[in-house]
Design a protein around this motif. Structure first.
Motif, PDB file in Angstrom:
ATOM      1  N   ASP A  88      41.336  41.037  46.640  1.00  0.00           N
ATOM      2  CA  ASP A  88      39.961  41.450  45.864  1.00  0.00           C
ATOM      3  C   ASP A  88      40.642  41.660  44.405  1.00  0.00           C
ATOM      4  O   ASP A  88      41.674  42.075  44.096  1.00  0.00           O
ATOM      5  N   HIS A 102      37.336  46.773  49.582  1.00  0.00           N
ATOM      6  CA  HIS A 102      37.125  45.246  49.627  1.00  0.00           C
ATOM      7  C   HIS A 102      38.282  44.538  50.127  1.00  0.00           C
ATOM      8  O   HIS A 102      37.798  43.641  51.163  1.00  0.00           O
ATOM      9  N   HIS A 120      38.856  43.348  40.479  1.00  0.00           N
ATOM     10  CA  HIS A 120      37.810  43.457  39.730  1.00  0.00           C
ATOM     11  C   HIS A 120      38.399  44.031  38.067  1.00  0.00           C
ATOM     12  O   HIS A 120      39.520  44.239  37.818  1.00  0.00           O
TER      13      HIS A 120
HETATM   14 MG    MG Z   1      35.412  43.427  45.463  1.00  0.00          MG
END
Ligand code: MG
Length: 178
Positions: A28, A62, A30
């Motif tokens: 993941d 995540h 971000h």
């Molecule tokens: Mg995420």
């Protein structure tokens, strides 16, 4: 049409040996934003910007959720928690991890161990590592000895090096229940 899954939930056929251990990987990333606090592995981490996202953007949760779902052959976090569903807005991502663990109940597998690497120039994870391990362990229902959390920089290279955001890679094993 529902996607075909080669999942652990499929009933075993006579000719197929059920593996004692399954492995999954999750990734993941971000983008940083100054408008939110940084939450990693369910822990508030000061000293760095927060992360943009529909939920609380907790990249550790995540990646780990995807590792568990991947190990079980149960799809991915986007199927379980669509980012166009308003119910998931600002959602505590520890809840997503807990839901992935609950989804294992029908598969005959339990979480064995997990290993997480966060790649970011900031923050330094060291001071928060034990708190994150314990928070994740509680959500996973395993001892914190079986939860590994590591931090690395990207040596100043690329988008991570420019402090545009952070990335996380997670691996999870599932053990077949006796
Ligand atoms: Mg995420």
């Amino acid at each position: 049409m529902p996607r075909e899954r080669s999942g652990a939930s499929r009933p075993p056929s006579g000719s197929v040996k059920i593996p004692p251990v399954r492995v999954g990987i999750g990734y993941d990333s971000h983008r940083f934003t100054s408008r939110r606090p940084l939450i990693l592995g369910g822990v508030l981490v000061p000293g760095a910007p927060g992360l943009e996202g529909h939920s609380d953007a907790d990249a550790i949760c995540h990646a780990l959720t995807d590792a568990i779902l991947g190990a079980a052959g149960l799809g991915d976090i986007g199927e379980m928690f669509p980012d166009n569903d308003s119910a998931n807005k600002d959602r505590d991502s520890i809840q997503m991890l807990e839901a992935a663990v609950r989804s294992l109940s029908a598969t005959g597998y339990d979480v064995g161990q997990v290993d997480v690497t966060v790649i970011a120039e900031v923050p330094r994870l060291g001071p928060h590592r034990q708190a994150i391990r314990e928070r994740l362990a509680a959500a996973l229902g395993i001892d914190s000895e079986r939860v590994s959390v590591k931090g690395k920089t990207n040596e100043g290279m690329g988008w991570i090096g420019r402090n545009e955001g952070l990335a996380c890679i997670a691996v999870a094993t599932l053990n077949r229940k006796r």
